[in-house]
Motif scaffolding. Structure first.
Motif, PDB file in Angstrom:
ATOM      1  N   ARG A 122      -8.428   5.508   2.719  1.00 14.64           N
ATOM      2  CA  ARG A 122      -9.581   5.205   1.859  1.00 14.64           C
ATOM      3  C   ARG A 122      -9.557   3.761   1.378  1.00 14.64           C
ATOM      4  NH1 ARG A 122     -11.044  10.667  -1.687  1.00 14.64           N
ATOM      5  NH2 ARG A 122     -11.671  11.881   0.135  1.00 14.64           N
ATOM      6  N   PHE A 123      -8.364   3.219   1.168  1.00 13.55           N
ATOM      7  CA  PHE A 123      -8.270   1.793   0.836  1.00 13.55           C
ATOM      8  C   PHE A 123      -8.891   0.972   1.961  1.00 13.55           C
ATOM      9  CE2 PHE A 123      -6.344  -2.346   1.049  1.00 13.55           C
ATOM     10  CZ  PHE A 123      -6.247  -2.761  -0.268  1.00 13.55           C
ATOM     11  N   LEU A 124      -8.508   1.295   3.186  1.00 14.11           N
ATOM     12  CA  LEU A 124      -9.022   0.547   4.337  1.00 14.11           C
ATOM     13  C   LEU A 124     -10.524   0.765   4.504  1.00 14.11           C
ATOM     14  CD1 LEU A 124      -7.168  -1.224   5.981  1.00 14.11           C
ATOM     15  CD2 LEU A 124      -7.189   0.467   7.803  1.00 14.11           C
ATOM     16  N   ASN A 125     -11.007   1.975   4.246  1.00  9.46           N
ATOM     17  CA  ASN A 125     -12.445   2.242   4.334  1.00  9.46           C
ATOM     18  C   ASN A 125     -13.221   1.447   3.291  1.00  9.46           C
ATOM     19  OD1 ASN A 125     -12.855   3.931   6.541  1.00  9.46           O
ATOM     20  ND2 ASN A 125     -12.371   5.786   5.391  1.00  9.46           N
ATOM     21  N   THR A 126     -12.681   1.362   2.075  1.00  9.79           N
ATOM     22  CA  THR A 126     -13.342   0.568   1.028  1.00  9.79           C
ATOM     23  C   THR A 126     -13.384  -0.899   1.427  1.00  9.79           C
ATOM     24  OG1 THR A 126     -12.574   2.113  -0.658  1.00  9.79           O
ATOM     25  CG2 THR A 126     -13.288  -0.052  -1.412  1.00  9.79           C
ATOM     26  N   SER A 179      -8.756 -11.126   4.521  1.00 10.27           N
ATOM     27  CA  SER A 179      -7.438 -11.315   3.926  1.00 10.27           C
ATOM     28  C   SER A 179      -7.540 -11.542   2.422  1.00 10.27           C
ATOM     29  CB  SER A 179      -6.722 -12.496   4.581  1.00 10.27           C
ATOM     30  OG  SER A 179      -6.480 -12.242   5.952  1.00 10.27           O
ATOM     31  N   VAL A 180      -8.517 -12.343   2.001  1.00  5.24           N
ATOM     32  CA  VAL A 180      -8.730 -12.578   0.575  1.00  5.24           C
ATOM     33  C   VAL A 180      -9.139 -11.276  -0.103  1.00  5.24           C
ATOM     34  CG1 VAL A 180     -10.186 -13.756  -1.131  1.00  5.24           C
ATOM     35  CG2 VAL A 180      -9.306 -15.007   0.859  1.00  5.24           C
ATOM     36  N   LEU A 181     -10.070 -10.557   0.513  1.00  6.43           N
ATOM     37  CA  LEU A 181     -10.553  -9.305  -0.072  1.00  6.43           C
ATOM     38  C   LEU A 181      -9.420  -8.285  -0.203  1.00  6.43           C
ATOM     39  CD1 LEU A 181     -12.861  -7.517  -1.054  1.00  6.43           C
ATOM     40  CD2 LEU A 181     -13.337  -6.942   1.341  1.00  6.43           C
ATOM     41  N   ALA A 182      -8.586  -8.181   0.820  1.00 16.55           N
ATOM     42  CA  ALA A 182      -7.480  -7.221   0.774  1.00 16.55           C
ATOM     43  C   ALA A 182      -6.510  -7.563  -0.350  1.00 16.55           C
ATOM     44  CB  ALA A 182      -6.752  -7.195   2.113  1.00 16.55           C
ATOM     45  N   LYS A 183      -6.227  -8.841  -0.535  1.00 13.44           N
ATOM     46  CA  LYS A 183      -5.309  -9.236  -1.603  1.00 13.44           C
ATOM     47  C   LYS A 183      -5.899  -8.903  -2.972  1.00 13.44           C
ATOM     48  CE  LYS A 183      -2.620 -13.133  -3.400  1.00 13.44           C
ATOM     49  NZ  LYS A 183      -2.146 -14.522  -3.162  1.00 13.44           N
ATOM     50  N   LEU A 184      -7.182  -9.181  -3.152  1.00 11.48           N
ATOM     51  CA  LEU A 184      -7.822  -8.842  -4.423  1.00 11.48           C
ATOM     52  C   LEU A 184      -7.855  -7.338  -4.649  1.00 11.48           C
ATOM     53  CD1 LEU A 184     -10.815 -11.354  -4.491  1.00 11.48           C
ATOM     54  CD2 LEU A 184      -8.865 -11.302  -6.059  1.00 11.48           C
ATOM     55  N   MET A 185      -8.088  -6.575  -3.591  1.00  6.37           N
ATOM     56  CA  MET A 185      -8.146  -5.123  -3.749  1.00  6.37           C
ATOM     57  C   MET A 185      -6.791  -4.532  -4.113  1.00  6.37           C
ATOM     58  SD  MET A 185     -10.791  -3.822  -0.776  1.00  6.37           S
ATOM     59  CE  MET A 185     -10.221  -2.134  -0.987  1.00  6.37           C
ATOM     60  N   ILE A 186      -5.712  -5.137  -3.654  1.00 10.33           N
ATOM     61  CA  ILE A 186      -4.380  -4.673  -4.054  1.00 10.33           C
ATOM     62  C   ILE A 186      -4.208  -4.842  -5.557  1.00 10.33           C
ATOM     63  CG2 ILE A 186      -1.935  -5.281  -3.922  1.00 10.33           C
ATOM     64  CD1 ILE A 186      -2.335  -5.738  -0.929  1.00 10.33           C
ATOM     65  N   LEU A 187      -4.652  -5.974  -6.089  1.00  7.41           N
ATOM     66  CA  LEU A 187      -4.588  -6.176  -7.545  1.00  7.41           C
ATOM     67  C   LEU A 187      -5.500  -5.177  -8.256  1.00  7.41           C
ATOM     68  CD1 LEU A 187      -3.249  -8.207  -9.565  1.00  7.41           C
ATOM     69  CD2 LEU A 187      -5.441  -9.418  -9.585  1.00  7.41           C
ATOM     70  N   GLU A 188      -6.658  -4.936  -7.686  1.00  8.73           N
ATOM     71  CA  GLU A 188      -7.639  -4.003  -8.266  1.00  8.73           C
ATOM     72  C   GLU A 188      -7.103  -2.582  -8.322  1.00  8.73           C
ATOM     73  OE1 GLU A 188     -11.818  -2.055  -6.635  1.00  8.73           O
ATOM     74  OE2 GLU A 188     -11.187  -4.031  -5.945  1.00  8.73           O
ATOM     75  N   TYR A 189      -6.449  -2.150  -7.259  1.00  6.34           N
ATOM     76  CA  TYR A 189      -5.968  -0.771  -7.170  1.00  6.34           C
ATOM     77  C   TYR A 189      -4.756  -0.513  -8.053  1.00  6.34           C
ATOM     78  CZ  TYR A 189      -8.799   1.378  -3.489  1.00  6.34           C
ATOM     79  OH  TYR A 189      -9.827   1.956  -2.775  1.00  6.34           O
ATOM     80  N   LEU A 239       0.831  -1.206   0.000  1.00  5.92           N
ATOM     81  CA  LEU A 239       0.000   0.000   0.000  1.00  5.92           C
ATOM     82  C   LEU A 239       0.866   1.257   0.000  1.00  5.92           C
ATOM     83  CD1 LEU A 239      -2.892  -0.821   2.508  1.00  5.92           C
ATOM     84  CD2 LEU A 239      -2.948  -0.843   0.015  1.00  5.92           C
ATOM     85  N   CYS A 240       1.923   1.242   0.785  1.00  6.19           N
ATOM     86  CA  CYS A 240       2.798   2.410   0.865  1.00  6.19           C
ATOM     87  C   CYS A 240       3.410   2.721  -0.493  1.00  6.19           C
ATOM     88  CB  CYS A 240       3.896   2.157   1.900  1.00  6.19           C
ATOM     89  SG  CYS A 240       5.069   3.518   2.051  1.00  6.19           S
ATOM     90  N   ASN A 241       3.914   1.706  -1.159  1.00  5.78           N
ATOM     91  CA  ASN A 241       4.545   1.928  -2.472  1.00  5.78           C
ATOM     92  C   ASN A 241       3.511   2.310  -3.524  1.00  5.78           C
ATOM     93  OD1 ASN A 241       7.098   1.310  -1.478  1.00  5.78           O
ATOM     94  ND2 ASN A 241       6.881  -0.875  -1.908  1.00  5.78           N
ATOM     95  N   GLY A 242       2.405   1.593  -3.543  1.00  8.41           N
ATOM     96  CA  GLY A 242       1.405   1.832  -4.591  1.00  8.41           C
ATOM     97  C   GLY A 242       0.691   3.155  -4.449  1.00  8.41           C
ATOM     98  N   LEU A 243       0.489   3.617  -3.218  1.00  7.28           N
ATOM     99  CA  LEU A 243      -0.232   4.878  -2.966  1.00  7.28           C
ATOM    100  C   LEU A 243       0.718   5.993  -2.553  1.00  7.28           C
ATOM    101  CD1 LEU A 243      -3.359   3.437  -1.113  1.00  7.28           C
ATOM    102  CD2 LEU A 243      -3.164   4.138  -3.502  1.00  7.28           C
ATOM    103  N   HIS A 244       2.012   5.786  -2.777  1.00 10.20           N
ATOM    104  CA  HIS A 244       3.032   6.822  -2.585  1.00 10.20           C
ATOM    105  C   HIS A 244       3.008   7.417  -1.179  1.00 10.20           C
ATOM    106  CE1 HIS A 244       3.466   6.479  -6.903  1.00 10.20           C
ATOM    107  NE2 HIS A 244       2.202   6.791  -7.057  1.00 10.20           N
ATOM    108  N   GLY A 245       2.700   6.572  -0.200  1.00  5.28           N
ATOM    109  CA  GLY A 245       2.736   7.019   1.190  1.00  5.28           C
ATOM    110  C   GLY A 245       1.738   8.116   1.510  1.00  5.28           C
ATOM    111  N   ASN A 246       0.622   8.172   0.791  1.00  5.74           N
ATOM    112  CA  ASN A 246      -0.376   9.219   1.003  1.00  5.74           C
ATOM    113  C   ASN A 246      -1.386   8.761   2.059  1.00  5.74           C
ATOM    114  OD1 ASN A 246      -3.116  10.595   0.405  1.00  5.74           O
ATOM    115  ND2 ASN A 246      -1.678  11.832  -0.762  1.00  5.74           N
TER     116      ASN A 246
END
Length: 647
Positions: free
Chosen positions: A387-391, A409-419, A374-381
């Motif tokens: 908002r990722f966690l809220n979604t 855990s499954v949902l979080a992994k899929l959301m990383i691919l989604e984002y 998350l830190c790398n993909g969202l540039h530490g914002n």
């Protein structure tokens, strides 16, 4: 879930930055001073300023004013609105006559009334420049109309005082002067009658003198004005606000703290002051450096800070209201000691609490796995990470309301691919749709450990090499838990908006990347050519977010810009061969009937008509040959598949 507003609770380790702001505001030798709190959208500027405001407001010798020019943009002159807000705060916080003496109290009351009238005059001059006040005045007050036409601040102020149309001194102000004056001191008004009409420059100079005198009479150590949301304003109002500070309010005993995105402020200044032809000047930068004495830039969160931040959010959700502040205090102490990278995790929480509830333990275990990504993909914002966690929480809650239990855990992994890899996310959606929820292709990919080694029990085929050839996708495949035997249907059901709306990545692009995207999608050939040159100088990894967005638009309408978008995505892949798998994947996911029949030939030419077609595209072309929906595309693909002639 967690609110998305600014806060005075420090979960981001802003302590040293808040210390810097408060130190600068209290440093008598540096006043007047303007401090810039700079950071990207969502970096925490407003929260940092609120923390500094709260700390300074505890000092009775400090007067703090918060002002958002954006709130006044549509219905008032921002310059005078800012000055009016400052005067209102001074009037509210003025000491009684008993504290500062009758004479000083009387003089302060007179100066406040006089400054308010002068602000009214500036407001009317500004309105007249827009043709608003003058139209009204000519119908209702010819004398005022004459003063507006001349631009005489003195004349306007004098007329308003005589007609009692200025902001009057209120009852409290009269009490501060022991009831001897219902409004401003007649002696001051009498003195104002004799001088000749002043120019705008003279009006500004006298305003500054009166303002400085007022701060002296009120025995204020420092007046601190916090200006937030400046980067939400239109460029003219951004510059007007900055000019109000420089021209009117920057007097001894004042400090201004401006929170904004530095790039937007520079752009606004550049629109007001165009560059001089033939001069290599950066007007926006030079102007801002002159105005802002001390810039404080909020850095992006590190992976460790991201983990601590998300763990604290979990504590807020799963612990009682009286325990959470104690953990925040522990975190702040850990931050001050600077001995720990991660200042809140399961071990620290267990040491402080003795026992950690199961939900918080599971939350922290999940955060430990996904925080670096998350830190790398969202540039530490911080805002985007929250908002990722809220979604994530929202989807779990909505599913539960419909009787469906989703594994977080499954949902979080899929959301990383989604984002971060939307093209692959869509391909996974198609795989599980064909397999009635089970993506059989994941078995080969996950058993290969994301490496695609030939010795694995099941090896990815050529069409899946983009999954194992991309280092970040390979890391995702290794992320727990494995998904090869999980029914993914329910998870994609609650991500329908992202599956069928491929425009979300644009919201996560930085400003330079959004500008590049605009050039590459422009209808202007020159703009697109400039964008192609700029993209050609970038690495494939840096270009990938823009490229994925272009592919998403292509899939929605392959004929966009009369085929010029298709030409751009093919040319970019020809220059950056690492993008070829993504291009092939997008072409496979596009209905053949929507594809222009000249696309196979275009691909052949741009990739080198005498070079063998890359394996990824051979598979795509063969699919076009075999399909029966678009016969002309089939013929064109068959022709393009023919081996190139030797030179």
């Amino acid at each position: 879930m967690w609110h998305d507003n600014e806060t005075e609770i420090d979960l981001l380790g802003f302590g040293p930055l808040v210390d810097s702001v408060t130190y600068l505001a209290r440093a008598d030798a540096l006043l007047p001073i303007t401090v810039g709190v700079f950071g990207d959208w969502g970096s925490g500027k407003s929260s940092l300023m609120r923390m500094a405001h709260r700390r300074l407001a505890e000092d009775p010798t400090c007067i703090c004013v918060s002002f958002s020019p954006w709130q006044y943009e549509d219905y008032d002159d921002v310059k005078t609105a800012l000055m009016g807000a400052v005067m209102a705060a001074l009037q509210e916080r003025r000491p009684s006559a008993e504290k500062i003496g009758e004479t000083a109290g009387r003089q302060a009351a007179q100066l406040l009334a006089k400054l308010k009238r002068r602000i009214d005059g500036f407001r009317l001059v500004g309105a007249a420049a827009r043709g608003i006040a003058a139209s009204y005045a000519y119908q209702h007050d010819p004398v005022l109309a004459t003063q507006l036409a001349s631009g005489s601040v003195f004349g306007i102020v004098q007329h308003l005082a005589q007609q009692e149309k200025s902001i009057p001194a209120d009852a409290d102000l009269a009490d501060a002067t022991k009831g001897k004056h219902g409004g401003a001191d007649p002696g001051i008004l009498k003195k104002d009658v004799d001088p000749p009409p002043e120019t705008i420059t003279q009006g500004i100079a006298e305003f500054r003198q009166d303002f400085a005198a007022l701060l002296t009479h009120l025995e204020v150590k420092v007046l601190v004005v916090f200006i937030d949301d400046l980067d939400r304003c239109l460029p003219p109002n951004i510059v007007n606000t900055l000019e109000a500070l420089r021209l009117f309010l920057a007097v001894p005993k004042t400090a201004f703290v401006i929170g904004a995105d530095e790039r937007i402020i520079k752009h606004a200044i550049a629109t007001r002051y165009p560059e001089v032809p033939g001069q290599a000047l950066d007007i926006g930068r030079d102007y801002l450096e002159k105005l802002i004495q001390v810039p404080i830039r909020i850095p992006p969160l590190t992976a460790a800070e991201t983990e601590s931040f998300l763990n604290l959010l979990g504590c807020e959700l799963h612990l009682s209201a009286d325990v959470h502040p104690q953990l925040v205090a522990t975190v702040m102490e850990n931050q001050r000691s600077n001995a720990l990278d991660v200042v809140m995790n399961y071990g620290i929480a267990q040491t402080h609490l003795g026992a950690v509830c199961a939900k918080l333990e599971a939350h922290m275990a999940l955060i430990g796995r996904i925080a670096p990504t998350l830190c790398n993909g969202l540039h530490g914002n911080p805002r985007q990470i929250k908002r990722f966690l809220n979604t994530l929480q929202l989807r779990v809650t909505l599913a539960k309301a419909r009787g469906t239990e989703l594994d977080v855990s499954v949902l979080a992994k899929l959301m990383i691919l989604e984002y971060f890899h939307e093209t692959h996310f869509r391909e996974l959606f198609l795989w599980q749709a064909v397999g009635r929820g089970i993506a059989m292709q994941l078995e080969a990919l996950e058993l290969a450990g994301g490496t695609g080694e030939a010795g694995s029990p099941a090896s990815p085929n050529d069409a899946q090499q983009d999954w194992v050839g991309n280092a970040t996708i390979a890391d995702w495949l290794r992320l727990e838990p494995p998904l090869r035997s999980v029914d993914l249907g329910p998870y994609f059901h609650f991500a329908r908006d992202r599956v069928f709306t491929p425009t979300a990545p644009t919201r996560r692009l930085s400003q330079p990347l959004q500008e590049l995207l605009g050039k590459l999608q422009s209808e202007s050939d020159a703009e697109r050519a400039g964008g192609m040159l700029q993209a050609g100088a970038m690495t494939a990894d840096d270009l990938r977010p823009v490229y994925d967005t272009l592919l998403g638009r292509f899939q929605r309408d392959p004929r966009t810009l009369e085929g010029k978008l298709a030409s751009a995505i093919v040319e970019l892949a020809a220059k950056k061969r690492e993008l070829l798998p993504a291009l092939a994947q997008a072409l496979r996911g596009t209905p053949p009937g929507a594809i222009r029949t000249d696309l196979p030939a275009m691909i052949r030419v741009k990739l080198g008509p005498r070079e063998p077609l890359p394996a990824e595209l051979q598979d795509v072309f063969q699919g076009w040959v075999d399909q029966t929906v678009a016969s002309k595309l089939s013929q064109a693909a068959a022709l393009a598949l023919q081996q190139p002639r030797s030179s």
